[in-house]
Motif scaffolding. Structure first.
Motif, short mmCIF file in Angstrom:
data_model
loop_
_atom_site.label_atom_id
_atom_site.label_comp_id
_atom_site.label_asym_id
_atom_site.label_seq_id
_atom_site.Cartn_x
_atom_site.Cartn_y
_atom_site.Cartn_z
N ALA A 150 0.85 -1.13 0.07
CA ALA A 150 0.07 -0.09 0.09
C ALA A 150 0.90 1.25 -0.12
O ALA A 150 0.63 2.33 -0.80
CB ALA A 150 -0.89 0.17 1.42
N TRP A 151 1.81 1.23 0.88
CA TRP A 151 2.90 2.46 0.69
C TRP A 151 3.44 2.70 -0.61
O TRP A 151 3.66 3.57 -0.82
CB TRP A 151 3.85 1.98 1.98
N LEU A 152 3.86 1.45 -1.20
CA LEU A 152 4.73 1.60 -2.35
C LEU A 152 3.47 2.15 -3.42
O LEU A 152 3.97 2.93 -4.37
CB LEU A 152 5.02 0.16 -2.73
N ILE A 153 2.53 1.60 -3.58
CA ILE A 153 1.43 2.17 -4.44
C ILE A 153 1.18 3.68 -4.50
O ILE A 153 0.99 4.37 -5.11
CB ILE A 153 0.18 1.37 -4.53
N PHE A 154 1.03 4.04 -2.86
CA PHE A 154 0.87 5.44 -2.56
C PHE A 154 1.84 6.40 -3.31
O PHE A 154 1.72 7.36 -3.77
CB PHE A 154 0.92 5.53 -1.28
N MET A 155 3.14 6.00 -2.84
CA MET A 155 4.42 6.76 -3.37
C MET A 155 4.48 6.62 -5.06
O MET A 155 4.85 7.69 -5.42
CB MET A 155 5.72 5.99 -2.77
N VAL A 156 4.15 5.61 -5.58
CA VAL A 156 4.60 5.80 -6.96
C VAL A 156 3.34 6.83 -7.70
O VAL A 156 3.63 7.36 -8.49
CB VAL A 156 4.29 4.17 -7.49
N THR A 157 2.00 6.46 -7.09
CA THR A 157 0.94 7.46 -7.50
C THR A 157 1.31 8.87 -7.30
O THR A 157 1.07 9.78 -8.21
CB THR A 157 -0.41 7.22 -7.02
N ARG A 158 1.94 9.15 -6.25
CA ARG A 158 2.46 10.56 -5.99
C ARG A 158 3.45 11.00 -6.77
O ARG A 158 3.60 12.20 -7.41
CB ARG A 158 3.00 10.70 -4.18
N ALA A 159 4.37 10.20 -7.22
CA ALA A 159 5.40 10.55 -8.26
C ALA A 159 4.88 10.77 -9.52
O ALA A 159 5.37 11.70 -10.10
CB ALA A 159 6.50 9.37 -8.04
N VAL A 160 3.99 9.80 -9.90
CA VAL A 160 3.34 10.11 -11.33
C VAL A 160 2.78 11.37 -11.33
O VAL A 160 2.70 12.27 -12.37
CB VAL A 160 2.58 8.64 -11.78
N GLU A 161 1.91 11.77 -10.33
CA GLU A 161 0.95 12.82 -10.36
C GLU A 161 1.99 14.11 -10.29
O GLU A 161 1.61 15.10 -11.10
CB GLU A 161 0.18 12.83 -8.70
N ARG A 162 3.29 14.11 -9.53
CA ARG A 162 3.88 15.11 -9.63
C ARG A 162 4.42 15.24 -11.16
O ARG A 162 4.77 16.33 -11.52
CB ARG A 162 4.99 15.27 -8.79
#
Length: 151
Positions: A71-83
């Motif tokens: 869950a943490w990994l998915i959250f961080m990947v989506t934040r990076a893609v959004e940025r």
């Protein structure tokens, strides 16, 4: 059971070392060692060691840690893609629409390049620029400095 025994033995050994340190008249260090030695004993008495051992050897607990990590990994990947992409589609559309719209008063933020209304005072003789010296005079100062230093 073994973990509690090991923690108790560590506490007893630490208290023994603290006693020897106090015998050598290093009371501050002895008090610090005694405090560190009592921590494992306190953890055993509160049941924290038993909980940690039960958690460490539980496959369900490790699976839970794996799910939390995913869950943490998915959250961080989506934040990076959004940025990287500049936000969501709605945010991008709103930004493009705002860029297309013209400002309410476009000339309000532009600086005025026209003639000013206040009178400018005449420059004083001291403020007037001096005529430029010849190029040879400029280099003569530099040559004098270099000769002074033997260069």
């Amino acid at each position: 059971m073994i973990a509690e025994t090991v923690c108790s033995a560590v506490s007893v050994a630490g208290l023994g070392i603290a006693a020897v340190t106090a015998y050598r008249k290093r009371f501050l260090a002895a008090a610090r060692l005694a405090a560190y030695s009592l921590v494992p004993l306190g953890l055993v008495m509160t049941g924290a060691v038993e909980w940690v051992v039960d958690t460490a050897f539980s496959p369900t607990a490790w699976a839970g840690f794996g799910v939390l990590g995913a869950a943490w990994l998915i959250f961080m990947v989506t934040r990076a893609v959004e940025r990287r992409t500049g936000g969501t589609r709605k945010e991008r559309r709103a930004a493009k629409a705002a860029a297309r719209r013209e400002a309410v008063a476009p000339a309000a933020s532009a600086p005025s390049l026209g003639q000013s209304t206040r009178a400018t005072p005449a420059p004083t003789p001291a403020a007037q620029p001096k005529p430029k010296a010849a190029a040879s005079e400029d280099f003569s100062d530099i040559e004098a400095i270099l000769k002074k230093h033997g260069i």
